[in-house]
Motif scaffolding. Structure first.
Motif, PDB file in Angstrom:
ATOM      1  N   PHE A 324      -6.667 -12.014  10.495  1.00 40.17           N
ATOM      2  CA  PHE A 324      -6.332 -11.113   9.393  1.00 40.17           C
ATOM      3  C   PHE A 324      -6.242 -11.942   8.109  1.00 40.17           C
ATOM      4  O   PHE A 324      -5.161 -12.202   7.598  1.00 40.17           O
ATOM      5  CB  PHE A 324      -5.008 -10.397   9.681  1.00 40.17           C
ATOM      6  N   PRO A 325      -7.409 -12.368   7.573  1.00 39.02           N
ATOM      7  CA  PRO A 325      -7.394 -13.384   6.524  1.00 39.02           C
ATOM      8  C   PRO A 325      -7.156 -12.857   5.116  1.00 39.02           C
ATOM      9  O   PRO A 325      -6.883 -13.643   4.208  1.00 39.02           O
ATOM     10  CB  PRO A 325      -8.808 -13.966   6.621  1.00 39.02           C
ATOM     11  N   ALA A 326      -7.270 -11.543   4.918  1.00 38.47           N
ATOM     12  CA  ALA A 326      -7.213 -11.013   3.556  1.00 38.47           C
ATOM     13  C   ALA A 326      -6.083  -9.989   3.454  1.00 38.47           C
ATOM     14  O   ALA A 326      -5.085 -10.064   4.168  1.00 38.47           O
ATOM     15  CB  ALA A 326      -8.571 -10.418   3.183  1.00 38.47           C
ATOM     16  N   ARG A 327      -6.248  -9.012   2.588  1.00 41.42           N
ATOM     17  CA  ARG A 327      -5.162  -8.075   2.323  1.00 41.42           C
ATOM     18  C   ARG A 327      -4.971  -7.088   3.479  1.00 41.42           C
ATOM     19  O   ARG A 327      -5.926  -6.634   4.091  1.00 41.42           O
ATOM     20  CB  ARG A 327      -5.442  -7.300   1.037  1.00 41.42           C
ATOM     21  N   MET A 328      -3.704  -6.788   3.745  1.00 41.52           N
ATOM     22  CA  MET A 328      -3.335  -5.746   4.702  1.00 41.52           C
ATOM     23  C   MET A 328      -2.823  -4.570   3.864  1.00 41.52           C
ATOM     24  O   MET A 328      -1.687  -4.589   3.371  1.00 41.52           O
ATOM     25  CB  MET A 328      -2.274  -6.245   5.671  1.00 41.52           C
ATOM     26  N   ILE A 329      -3.673  -3.560   3.685  1.00 38.38           N
ATOM     27  CA  ILE A 329      -3.355  -2.414   2.836  1.00 38.38           C
ATOM     28  C   ILE A 329      -2.807  -1.312   3.743  1.00 38.38           C
ATOM     29  O   ILE A 329      -3.545  -0.703   4.520  1.00 38.38           O
ATOM     30  CB  ILE A 329      -4.592  -1.940   2.063  1.00 38.38           C
ATOM     31  N   CYS A 330      -1.505  -1.091   3.666  1.00 38.29           N
ATOM     32  CA  CYS A 330      -0.803  -0.204   4.593  1.00 38.29           C
ATOM     33  C   CYS A 330      -0.588   1.146   3.922  1.00 38.29           C
ATOM     34  O   CYS A 330      -0.040   1.219   2.816  1.00 38.29           O
ATOM     35  CB  CYS A 330       0.534  -0.819   4.997  1.00 38.29           C
ATOM     36  N   ILE A 331      -0.974   2.212   4.612  1.00 39.97           N
ATOM     37  CA  ILE A 331      -1.054   3.528   3.985  1.00 39.97           C
ATOM     38  C   ILE A 331      -0.115   4.501   4.677  1.00 39.97           C
ATOM     39  O   ILE A 331      -0.164   4.673   5.900  1.00 39.97           O
ATOM     40  CB  ILE A 331      -2.502   4.059   4.048  1.00 39.97           C
ATOM     41  N   GLY A 332       0.750   5.125   3.872  1.00 42.13           N
ATOM     42  CA  GLY A 332       1.577   6.204   4.375  1.00 42.13           C
ATOM     43  C   GLY A 332       2.805   5.778   5.150  1.00 42.13           C
ATOM     44  O   GLY A 332       3.386   6.585   5.883  1.00 42.13           O
ATOM     45  N   PHE A 333       3.250   4.556   5.017  1.00 42.85           N
ATOM     46  CA  PHE A 333       4.429   4.087   5.738  1.00 42.85           C
ATOM     47  C   PHE A 333       5.702   4.532   5.015  1.00 42.85           C
ATOM     48  O   PHE A 333       5.789   4.464   3.787  1.00 42.85           O
ATOM     49  CB  PHE A 333       4.428   2.558   5.844  1.00 42.85           C
ATOM     50  N   VAL A 352       0.234  -8.347   1.746  1.00 43.12           N
ATOM     51  CA  VAL A 352       0.654  -7.085   2.350  1.00 43.12           C
ATOM     52  C   VAL A 352       1.025  -6.105   1.239  1.00 43.12           C
ATOM     53  O   VAL A 352       1.939  -6.344   0.455  1.00 43.12           O
ATOM     54  CB  VAL A 352       1.844  -7.294   3.305  1.00 43.12           C
ATOM     55  N   LEU A 353       0.288  -4.991   1.192  1.00 44.25           N
ATOM     56  CA  LEU A 353       0.470  -3.988   0.150  1.00 44.25           C
ATOM     57  C   LEU A 353       0.706  -2.632   0.806  1.00 44.25           C
ATOM     58  O   LEU A 353       0.037  -2.285   1.784  1.00 44.25           O
ATOM     59  CB  LEU A 353      -0.767  -3.919  -0.747  1.00 44.25           C
ATOM     60  N   PHE A 354       1.646  -1.861   0.271  1.00 48.40           N
ATOM     61  CA  PHE A 354       1.934  -0.525   0.792  1.00 48.40           C
ATOM     62  C   PHE A 354       1.596   0.510  -0.273  1.00 48.40           C
ATOM     63  O   PHE A 354       2.017   0.388  -1.430  1.00 48.40           O
ATOM     64  CB  PHE A 354       3.402  -0.405   1.189  1.00 48.40           C
ATOM     65  N   VAL A 355       0.822   1.503   0.123  1.00 46.48           N
ATOM     66  CA  VAL A 355       0.437   2.584  -0.787  1.00 46.48           C
ATOM     67  C   VAL A 355       0.687   3.918  -0.099  1.00 46.48           C
ATOM     68  O   VAL A 355       0.798   4.000   1.120  1.00 46.48           O
ATOM     69  CB  VAL A 355      -1.039   2.463  -1.218  1.00 46.48           C
ATOM     70  N   LYS A 356       0.720   5.002  -0.898  1.00 45.00           N
ATOM     71  CA  LYS A 356       1.087   6.307  -0.362  1.00 45.00           C
ATOM     72  C   LYS A 356      -0.048   6.992   0.372  1.00 45.00           C
ATOM     73  O   LYS A 356       0.169   7.677   1.372  1.00 45.00           O
ATOM     74  CB  LYS A 356       1.577   7.210  -1.494  1.00 45.00           C
ATOM     75  N   ASN A 357      -1.280   6.859  -0.123  1.00 48.00           N
ATOM     76  CA  ASN A 357      -2.369   7.658   0.423  1.00 48.00           C
ATOM     77  C   ASN A 357      -3.699   6.938   0.264  1.00 48.00           C
ATOM     78  O   ASN A 357      -3.767   5.824  -0.284  1.00 48.00           O
ATOM     79  CB  ASN A 357      -2.406   9.026  -0.265  1.00 48.00           C
ATOM     80  N   ALA A 358      -4.764   7.593   0.740  1.00 43.96           N
ATOM     81  CA  ALA A 358      -6.091   6.988   0.707  1.00 43.96           C
ATOM     82  C   ALA A 358      -6.573   6.757  -0.722  1.00 43.96           C
ATOM     83  O   ALA A 358      -7.287   5.781  -0.993  1.00 43.96           O
ATOM     84  CB  ALA A 358      -7.082   7.877   1.467  1.00 43.96           C
ATOM     85  N   GLN A 359      -6.199   7.654  -1.629  1.00 43.23           N
ATOM     86  CA  GLN A 359      -6.630   7.481  -3.015  1.00 43.23           C
ATOM     87  C   GLN A 359      -6.045   6.197  -3.620  1.00 43.23           C
ATOM     88  O   GLN A 359      -6.742   5.438  -4.315  1.00 43.23           O
ATOM     89  CB  GLN A 359      -6.197   8.694  -3.859  1.00 43.23           C
TER      90      GLN A 359
END
Length: 688
Positions: A324-333, A352-359
């Protein structure tokens, strides 16, 4: 031994007592006479108080320092896995003898255990810090006829001043490298902390020209060294790493490895050279510095360990970082879940980045090695499409099979989890990484031996997914001698493993239906129903009224642990519960009305057909896949990925401590107490 420590920073180092193999006391006036020695960090100016304290109280002073294989990343983010204790001086101070220098002067047969460790270190390109990527293929000039490496250091580095050098020494070194190697390209490597902007270097003003290249980017040292023909250093440890790699090394300072006959020393008349009276091989130096002088922590047991323990740990960190060498974009947590999971999703904190939705995820422009991460089987709307269009992996995340001491629904952080790029283990409608592993992986003899030991540990100590109950023998009133005892474990009825793993139209998919099926199959058995802890806690759906349950069960067990129940039964009848897997580990007959990950391999009695499972497995092979290789395990104190064996030890230790304090049952009982614990967890998540 009892070591006194003045520094609050040193006292906070995890497992310091294990490194010292001694009691550690914070020094205050009341401690006078209660310690045998005073410890400080190297020879920093901040240690003057510790040195003075030792002198005034006629105590020995012991210098502590990081070892040569310290950690995956730098000290502000990762605690040390190795440490030096020196009661004579410290290895980087050439103005006086050190314990390492004395070892090299006095001891024979140093190199006996060194060769295999040195080869393993070189084979895995391990260094003091191990987060840097390997050298990029285009970092060096293709037309070079020879390559010379000149190693810069950070301005103010104590190993420079105490290594017989100063700022001018670096410029003399660079001039000599150019003059002594006509026609070669000189590569000047800055220190990683210079590249990050945290510190200045001595040679950062060097400009690229036809014969000079300044390498500013962080890079794995050994991956760079192997491309060089000769290496020039002042006192940098990269000089010794170059020796390990078989390169000629010229020293303009007096590092610990100079003066023993394996380096080209440009200060041959320094007083330190007169003290270093023996000729030593590189293997001698390696054995002395890395094996005998340095102490290591075993990250699994958290006790004193060996260089092999630390090399295994560092190699594991690197393997997972490369997965997992790059960004972990976590959606809807949810916010609390994000706060719990952020530290364990990458060894690189900013990835590690957390976002609300696919957009919101699309706005981050995922590409290359980036991953989109969702919880459970069904991603939020638009996420699968985004992953396909961006050409990135979509990872489905779930808890591992031994999770924690406490429930996930009570916001307790997990110590194991899975990241599946194909599906998820509880969805039999599609392949998963676990199913493919169980179908096609050839497990090694070491895998099977480890699996056997893991199984023995789980069975002997009664370890389960949540570990909330003490394991004590049970004998149910009313069960007749020689009567078959059937355990029916309840489940959370809206759990995804039931929704996707059971026949929800014509088959068994509720706790009541499971009880009825068990009674139909075993009309004369003594049937015990054990409700799921998430259901009895009130957190999740699936409660069967006691009166209704007792129409089909002889006994409803509310107190004993599920392991105690398994031990006391002959047969387990389940839908998809992990209790079925726990029962297999304990040699019980398991009847399955769903399609859990452990069904279809010839180990269970399956009431439904299970697709795609193409071979019969031994129990050890099932354990190797499901416990050793599929989940990721996390150590929140050492801040790194660990092994199944280590997490089993941590869960056992924590459960035992809670049992001894009498508060294990409090984690599952008392609505108000549990809600207060949840509120505290939610408040902590606000700081995330």
């Amino acid at each position: 031994m009892r070591f006194g420590i003045l520094s609050s920073g040193i006292i906070r180092i995890p497992f310091l007592a294990a490194f010292l193999e001694a009691e550690v006391l914070r020094l205050r006036r009341c401690c006078v006479g209660r310690v045998d020695a005073v410890a400080g960090w190297g020879l920093r100016p901040s240690t003057r108080k510790a040195v003075a304290y030792a002198r005034n109280h006629r105590l020995s002073y012991v210098a502590l320092e990081d070892g040569f294989l310290r950690s995956f990343g730098t000290g502000e983010n990762f605690p040390p896995l190795s440490m030096v204790l020196d009661g004579e001086g410290i290895y980087y101070d050439c103005t006086q003898a050190s314990a390492l220098e004395s070892l090299l002067n006095e001891c024979d047969e140093l190199a006996m255990p060194a060769e295999s460790a040195r080869l393993q270190l070189l084979g895995n390109s391990l260094s003091k810090y191990n987060h840097a990527p390997p050298l990029a293929s285009d970092a060096l000039r293709a037309e070079d006829t020879a390559r010379i490496l000149v190693v810069d250091q950070t301005a103010g580095d104590m190993s420079v001043a105490l290594g017989g050098a100063n700022a001018e020494t670096f410029h003399e070194m660079l001039a000599a490298a150019r003059a002594e190697n006509p026609g070669a390209t000189v590569y000047v490597k800055t220190h990683p902390e210079v590249a990050s902007g945290r510190k200045a270097g001595y040679l950062t003003g060097v400009k690229d020209d036809a014969a000079t290249v300044l390498l500013r980017e962080s890079v794995n040292p050994l991956s760079l060294i192997k491309h060089m023909d000769r290496v020039y250093v002042v006192t940098s440890t990269m000089g010794f790493e170059a020796l390990l790699a078989g390169k000629p090394v010229t020293c303009f300072g007096v590092p610990w490895y100079a003066g023993w006959g394996v380096t080209d020393d440009r200060q041959p008349h320094h007083p330190a050279m007169a003290r270093r009276t023996r000729r030593r091989s590189v293997d001698d130096l390696f054995a002395a510095g890395y094996i005998h002088y340095t102490r290591y922590l075993n990250p699994v047991t958290r006790q004193r360990g060996s260089i092999w323990d630390v090399m295994h740990w560092l190699t594991l960190q690197r393997e997972i970082a490369q997965r997992f060498p790059a960004r972990m974009i976590c959606i809807g947590f949810r916010r609390w879940k994000a706060a719990n999971l952020k530290p364990m999703l990458s060894l690189f904190r900013g990835n590690v980045l957390f976002v609300k939705n696919a957009q919101a995820a699309a706005a981050l422009l995922p590409q290359g090695g980036d991953c989109l991460v969702c919880w459970g089987l069904v991603p939020p709307a638009g996420v699968e499409k985004l992953a396909s269009e961006a050409g990135v992996r979509l990872l489905r995340m779930e808890d591992g099979f031994v999770r924690s001491v406490g429930l996930g629904s009570d916001l307790i952080p997990p110590q194991s989890f899975v990241l599946d790029a194909k599906g998820i283990y509880f969805d039999p409608a599609r392949p998963s990484d676990l199913e493919d592993m169980l179908n096609f992986r050839e497990f090694t003899a070491d895998d099977l031996l480890r699996a056997t030991k893991v199984r023995e540990t789980i069975v002997t100590h009664g370890i389960t997914k949540y570990n909330l109950e003490s394991v004590t023998p049970v004998q149910w009133h009313g069960a007749m001698a020689h009567q078959q005892v059937v355990l029916v474990p309840g489940q959370v009825e809206d759990d995804a493993s039931i929704r996707f793993g059971c026949d929800t139209v014509n088959g068994v998919h509720t706790n009541l239906g499971l009880l009825q099926a068990a009674r139909a199959a075993y009309p004369h058995a003594f049937i015990v129903y054990k409700p799921h802890p998430d259901v009895t806690s009130g957190n999740r759906r699936g409660k069967v009224a006691l009166a209704e349950a007792r129409q089909w069960a002889n006994h409803v067990e509310m107190q004993a642990s599920v392991v105690s129940c398994i031990d006391a039964c002959n047969v387990v009848v389940t839908m998809t519960s992990l209790t079925g897997f726990d029962a297999l580990l304990r040699g019980k007959t398991v009847v399955v009305h769903g399609r859990p990950f452990y069904a279809g391999w010839g180990l269970t009695q399956d009431m439904l057909p299970v697709p795609r499972r193409e071979r019969t497995l031994t129990l050890e092979a099932l354990v190797a896949g499901a416990m050793l290789h599929y989940p990721l395990y996390w150590d929140p104190v050492l801040k790194g990925y660990t092994t199944c064996e280590a997490v089993l030890l941590r869960l056992l230790e924590e459960r035992t401590v809670r049992e001894n304090k009498g508060n294990l049952t409090q984690m599952k009982l008392g609505f108000a107490r549990r809600q207060a614990r949840k509120i505290r967890a939610l408040l902590r998540s606000l700081r995330y």
